[in-house]
Design a protein around this motif. Structure first.
Motif, PDB file in Angstrom:
ATOM      1  N   ASN A 139       0.789  -1.228   0.000  1.00  0.00           N
ATOM      2  CA  ASN A 139       0.000   0.000   0.000  1.00  0.00           C
ATOM      3  C   ASN A 139       0.825   1.285   0.000  1.00  0.00           C
ATOM      4  O   ASN A 139       0.261   2.367  -0.133  1.00  0.00           O
ATOM      5  CB  ASN A 139      -0.952  -0.005   1.205  1.00  0.00           C
ATOM      6  N   ALA A 140       2.154   1.174   0.124  1.00  0.00           N
ATOM      7  CA  ALA A 140       3.001   2.367   0.141  1.00  0.00           C
ATOM      8  C   ALA A 140       3.518   2.763  -1.228  1.00  0.00           C
ATOM      9  O   ALA A 140       3.797   3.939  -1.474  1.00  0.00           O
ATOM     10  CB  ALA A 140       4.188   2.161   1.076  1.00  0.00           C
ATOM     11  N   SER A 141       3.685   1.799  -2.111  1.00  0.00           N
ATOM     12  CA  SER A 141       4.289   2.066  -3.421  1.00  0.00           C
ATOM     13  C   SER A 141       3.588   3.238  -4.118  1.00  0.00           C
ATOM     14  O   SER A 141       2.366   3.314  -4.123  1.00  0.00           O
ATOM     15  CB  SER A 141       4.170   0.817  -4.291  1.00  0.00           C
ATOM     16  N   PRO A 142       4.390   4.188  -4.631  1.00  0.00           N
ATOM     17  CA  PRO A 142       5.821   4.140  -4.957  1.00  0.00           C
ATOM     18  C   PRO A 142       6.756   4.614  -3.826  1.00  0.00           C
ATOM     19  O   PRO A 142       7.943   4.814  -4.070  1.00  0.00           O
ATOM     20  CB  PRO A 142       5.910   5.108  -6.137  1.00  0.00           C
ATOM     21  N   LEU A 143       6.243   4.823  -2.628  1.00  0.00           N
ATOM     22  CA  LEU A 143       7.112   5.245  -1.535  1.00  0.00           C
ATOM     23  C   LEU A 143       7.908   4.047  -1.017  1.00  0.00           C
ATOM     24  O   LEU A 143       7.395   2.929  -0.971  1.00  0.00           O
ATOM     25  CB  LEU A 143       6.294   5.836  -0.386  1.00  0.00           C
TER      26      LEU A 143
END
Length: 237
Positions: free
Chosen positions: A198-202
């Motif tokens: 759920n973080a991508s692209p972070l």
């Protein structure tokens, strides 16, 4: 391996059962070890940032100096977080790990938390610093882990340039949250999977309870970009 490690020591002298002098000596040993092994970063309490920055300058080391903001509870006001952050930036901190106000999030104050992420991230990025948002997975349900990770991602995507995304991490844990029945208070395969998905692209930082090379490699193979650990010597050995 070393280039992914944030060598971490975030105990006060009281928590470590050391005198203030013994605590400083412990940190100096950590800094020597960081120079020797070329870790990516050392994570220390704010009061030791200037000492670390001076130390690495003396040794012409590229190891970064990281510190924590509003640690470990995360419940200070956004303005207090900003003030703490600017203070350590002025002392030379390269990376700032903020504890997000997960308690406010759990109470439904979503817009408040979004604004906190926006303002604190802006402060860091505008001064070429890396920011990591500690969500404290042990205090959250799986659904809440997904929601707060998505909140951070969407806030960053909406307000900042794509070139900056690599400098805003989602981080699992402080390692200080008190759980019941000795449940894990740090990184687990389950919670890191939820964050990565759920973080991508972070990028993602796994922290809390990572004590062996096998654990560190496992999370790196999952796709995390940093490992936060106080067991860096054992891992590197």
């Amino acid at each position: 391996m070393e280039q992914f490690l944030d060598a971490t020591y975030l105990k006060t002298p009281e928590q470590a059962n050391l005198s203030k002098l013994e605590n400083v000596i412990f940190i100096e040993n950590l800094l020597h070890n960081a120079v020797k092994n070329k870790y990516k970063c050392v994570m220390i309490l704010p009061e030791y940032v200037a000492m670390a920055k001076s130390f690495f300058g003396l040794y012409k080391s590229n190891v970064l100096v990281g510190t924590v903001i509003d640690f470990p509870m995360g419940s200070a006001s956004t303005q207090d977080k900003l003030a703490q952050a600017q203070e350590v930036i002025d002392l030379g901190a390269d990376e700032l790990d903020f504890v997000i106000d997960y308690q406010a999030f759990k109470k439904g104050n979503v817009s408040y938390v979004q604004n906190q992420v926006k303002l604190c991230t802006a402060l860091c990025l505008h001064q070429q610093k890396t920011v990591k948002w500690i969500i404290e997975t042990a205090a959250l349900s799986n659904k809440e882990i997904i929601q707060i990770t998505t909140l951070i991602k969407n806030t960053v995507i909406k307000n900042f340039k794509e070139v900056d995304f690599c400098r805003v991490f989602v981080k699992s844990s402080t390692g200080f949250f008190q759980t019941i029945n000795n449940l894990s208070n740090g990184a687990t395969p389950e919670n890191i999977t939820l964050i990565i998905e759920n973080a991508s692209p972070l990028p993602v930082k796994a922290s809390g309870g990572i004590k062996t090379k096998q654990q560190a490699l496992f999370y790196l193979q999952m796709g995390v970009k940093r490992i936060g650990t106080s067991s860096q010597i054992e891992i590197v050995k």
